[in-house]
Design a protein around this motif. Structure first.
Motif, PDB file in Angstrom:
ATOM      1  N   SER A 189      53.496  62.548  58.353  1.00 12.60           N
ATOM      2  CA  SER A 189      52.877  63.102  59.550  1.00 12.60           C
ATOM      3  C   SER A 189      51.396  63.315  59.265  1.00 12.60           C
ATOM      4  CB  SER A 189      53.547  64.412  59.948  1.00 12.60           C
ATOM      5  OG  SER A 189      53.582  65.328  58.857  1.00 12.60           O
ATOM      6  N   ALA A 204      48.742  54.576  62.129  1.00 12.56           N
ATOM      7  CA  ALA A 204      49.955  54.702  62.934  1.00 12.56           C
ATOM      8  C   ALA A 204      50.950  53.585  62.648  1.00 12.56           C
ATOM      9  CB  ALA A 204      49.597  54.730  64.420  1.00 12.56           C
ATOM     10  N   GLY A 217      54.144  58.345  60.188  1.00 12.07           N
ATOM     11  CA  GLY A 217      54.992  58.947  61.205  1.00 12.07           C
ATOM     12  C   GLY A 217      54.135  59.456  62.347  1.00 12.07           C
ATOM     13  N   PRO A 218      54.426  60.642  62.890  1.00 16.72           N
ATOM     14  CA  PRO A 218      53.606  61.192  63.971  1.00 16.72           C
ATOM     15  C   PRO A 218      52.138  61.268  63.567  1.00 16.72           C
ATOM     16  CG  PRO A 218      55.573  62.514  63.650  1.00 16.72           C
ATOM     17  CD  PRO A 218      55.520  61.547  62.508  1.00 16.72           C
ATOM     18  N   SER A 229      54.112  54.332  69.821  1.00 18.21           N
ATOM     19  CA  SER A 229      54.726  55.541  70.379  1.00 18.21           C
ATOM     20  C   SER A 229      54.516  56.772  69.502  1.00 18.21           C
ATOM     21  CB  SER A 229      56.225  55.309  70.592  1.00 18.21           C
ATOM     22  OG  SER A 229      56.873  55.019  69.357  1.00 18.21           O
ATOM     23  N   ASN A 230      54.099  56.582  68.265  1.00 21.22           N
ATOM     24  CA  ASN A 230      53.885  57.706  67.349  1.00 21.22           C
ATOM     25  C   ASN A 230      52.430  58.150  67.300  1.00 21.22           C
ATOM     26  OD1 ASN A 230      53.175  55.248  66.066  1.00 21.22           O
ATOM     27  ND2 ASN A 230      53.311  56.204  64.042  1.00 21.22           N
TER      28      ASN A 230
END
Length: 209
Positions: free
Chosen positions: A61, A77, A81-82, A104-105
């Motif tokens: 993250s 990205a 992850g996020p 999408s993350n």
């Protein structure tokens, strides 16, 4: 140096280059799913290309400070992850939103990295890493203020821009001052000039104290 999962070295135009898997963003060469990570356009890419020991394995993250139009954060990205991408200028954020449409993350935030309280309600806590590439004075202050988002052993990967701190001072003197300030919040693990890819920039790998 072991590259994080999701980053590879592939032959492009007869030479080996870093690449990630994702939709192209800035006209970079591609080979199937892989796209070149141009170290000349990315401070983090230069850190990796120069062999700095970046303590990421893939899937982390991330809070990215200074995302601009998304050149580097798009690669991040691709393997992380996020990924929360902070940029204060509206024009590049419009491009960043387009980049995020294919990832999408990736979460673009039109915010000022000097004011983390304005996005604290959006960014999760206990992040694995902060990646910082901001063109402003007080780069150590920005890193310190955002450390609140990091896990207790989270890492900082920063590109210190000497000319943004003081255009008239010797870059080495600027780096020393910034590193002294960073050490109030972080343990410095490695530093290296980002030449020949980026003049007057110092790559920094650090861990939260």
């Amino acid at each position: 140096m072991t590259l994080p999962d999701g980053i590879v070295r592939r032959a492009f135009d007869g030479r080996e280059r870093l690449a990630t898997s994702g939709e192209p963003v800035y006209g970079e060469p591609t080979d199937g799913q892989w796209r070149v990570w141009d170290a000349g356009r990315s401070k983090l890419g230069a850190m990796l290309e120069l062999g700095m020991d970046v303590p990421l394995s893939g899937g982390e993250s991330v809070l990215y400070l200074g995302a601009a139009s998304g050149t580097t954060v798009s690669h991040v990205a691709d393997f992380a992850g996020p990924t929360y991408a902070v940029e204060f200028a509206p024009r590049p954020v419009r491009d960043l939103v387009s980049v995020a449409a294919d990832r999408s993350n990736l979460f673009p935030l039109l915010k000022d990295a000097r004011q983390p309280e304005t996005y604290a309600h959006v960014v999760e806590s206990n992040l694995d890493a902060i990646i910082q590439d901001v063109a402003t004075r007080g780069q150590a202050t920005v890193a310190a203020r955002n450390a609140t988002f990091l896990d207790e052993d989270g890492v900082l990967l920063a590109a210190i821009k000497a000319r943004s701190e003081d255009v008239t001072a010797d870059p080495e003197a600027v780096y020393d001052r910034v590193l002294d300030e960073l050490e109030e919040t972080y343990e410095i693990l490695e530093t290296r000039s980002l030449e020949p890819y980026h003049d007057d920039h110092l790559g920094v790998v650090a861990r939260k104290q």
